[in-house]
Design a protein around this motif. Sequence first.
Motif, PDB file in Angstrom:
ATOM      1  N   GLN A 140     -11.286   8.469 -10.543  1.00  0.00           N
ATOM      2  CA  GLN A 140     -12.138   9.620 -10.794  1.00  0.00           C
ATOM      3  C   GLN A 140     -12.409   9.756 -12.294  1.00  0.00           C
ATOM      4  OE1 GLN A 140      -9.984  12.981  -9.254  1.00  0.00           O
ATOM      5  NE2 GLN A 140      -9.658  12.036  -7.253  1.00  0.00           N
ATOM      6  N   PHE A 141     -13.520  10.421 -12.629  1.00  0.00           N
ATOM      7  CA  PHE A 141     -13.762  10.851 -13.999  1.00  0.00           C
ATOM      8  C   PHE A 141     -13.812  12.376 -13.997  1.00  0.00           C
ATOM      9  CE2 PHE A 141     -17.912  10.361 -12.030  1.00  0.00           C
ATOM     10  CZ  PHE A 141     -18.614  11.488 -12.472  1.00  0.00           C
ATOM     11  N   ASP A 142     -13.957  12.953 -15.141  1.00  0.00           N
ATOM     12  CA  ASP A 142     -14.047  14.413 -15.242  1.00  0.00           C
ATOM     13  C   ASP A 142     -15.391  14.849 -14.663  1.00  0.00           C
ATOM     14  OD1 ASP A 142     -14.243  17.081 -15.913  1.00  0.00           O
ATOM     15  OD2 ASP A 142     -13.716  16.812 -18.016  1.00  0.00           O
ATOM     16  N   TRP A 143     -15.350  15.417 -13.457  1.00  0.00           N
ATOM     17  CA  TRP A 143     -16.584  15.750 -12.745  1.00  0.00           C
ATOM     18  C   TRP A 143     -17.457  16.768 -13.486  1.00  0.00           C
ATOM     19  CZ3 TRP A 143     -12.680  16.307  -8.356  1.00  0.00           C
ATOM     20  CH2 TRP A 143     -12.457  15.059  -7.750  1.00  0.00           C
ATOM     21  N   ARG A 144     -16.877  17.495 -14.416  1.00  0.00           N
ATOM     22  CA  ARG A 144     -17.667  18.496 -15.149  1.00  0.00           C
ATOM     23  C   ARG A 144     -18.718  17.844 -16.057  1.00  0.00           C
ATOM     24  NH1 ARG A 144     -12.532  21.485 -17.634  1.00  0.00           N
ATOM     25  NH2 ARG A 144     -12.032  19.272 -17.883  1.00  0.00           N
ATOM     26  N   ILE A 145     -18.530  16.549 -16.351  1.00  0.00           N
ATOM     27  CA  ILE A 145     -19.440  15.848 -17.260  1.00  0.00           C
ATOM     28  C   ILE A 145     -20.877  15.879 -16.758  1.00  0.00           C
ATOM     29  CG2 ILE A 145     -20.049  13.542 -18.129  1.00  0.00           C
ATOM     30  CD1 ILE A 145     -17.043  12.952 -18.307  1.00  0.00           C
ATOM     31  N   THR A 146     -21.057  15.780 -15.447  1.00  0.00           N
ATOM     32  CA  THR A 146     -22.414  15.672 -14.897  1.00  0.00           C
ATOM     33  C   THR A 146     -23.072  17.019 -14.622  1.00  0.00           C
ATOM     34  OG1 THR A 146     -21.508  15.507 -12.652  1.00  0.00           O
ATOM     35  CG2 THR A 146     -21.937  13.439 -13.831  1.00  0.00           C
ATOM     36  N   GLN A 147     -22.335  18.105 -14.807  1.00  0.00           N
ATOM     37  CA  GLN A 147     -22.845  19.408 -14.385  1.00  0.00           C
ATOM     38  C   GLN A 147     -24.143  19.793 -15.106  1.00  0.00           C
ATOM     39  OE1 GLN A 147     -20.377  23.095 -14.848  1.00  0.00           O
ATOM     40  NE2 GLN A 147     -20.272  22.901 -12.628  1.00  0.00           N
TER      41      GLN A 147
END
Length: 212
Positions: A140-147
């Motif tokens: 996983q990566f930090d999902w907040r990056i794509t927000q």
Amino acid sequence: MIAIKVCGIKEENHYELLAKLNVDWVGLVFYPPSPRYITPEQASHLPDFKQQGLQRVGLFVHPDEEEIETVLEKVRLDVLQLYTSLEQACFIRKRFNIPVWLSKGIKRFSDLPTSCPLDGLVIEAPASKTDTRPGGNSKQFDWRITQSWRAPKPWVLAGGLNCRNVDRAISLSGTRAVDVSSGVENQLGIKDSQLIQNFVTKVRNCNDLNCL
């Protein structure tokens, strides 16, 4: 609605289950080192549920045109998902006139594409030097990056998703499509019908609860 792709399907009963559950895409892995590899011959015997809305995505890693041509002689594909350079992906898109998604590993916001001449993107964590595959490594990566990302094309969130975290991933990332593989397996490369059903139910519940 959040669209769903289940990747690495090899068994006919799992393929039929995806059609029954109205999943959007089934992923067929044409990469021999993968535990989810399916041969063109095996794939040719799987049922085709395109009329029911289930599209086939063929996954290739650094393919040449002969490799893709060999598969297409036996298997109808709706989308090509490629781990390769942008230049090669564009060449393959023009050569076969089939929609192409480019897989992209990211660590930070600056890794996200700001333009894309192809049809879509698959966004996931990058492979490490010790990984034997460029994707499908449950990372996983930090999902907040794509927000706050203004994606140049439709995109799919992949990597390390399962029925326990997919609602959080959707909420944090802002994605409109998710891709699961190892998260619905009971052992490496072996899909589990109940896990598939649980994952789809969780995503559909997320739609109902307005996770975004």
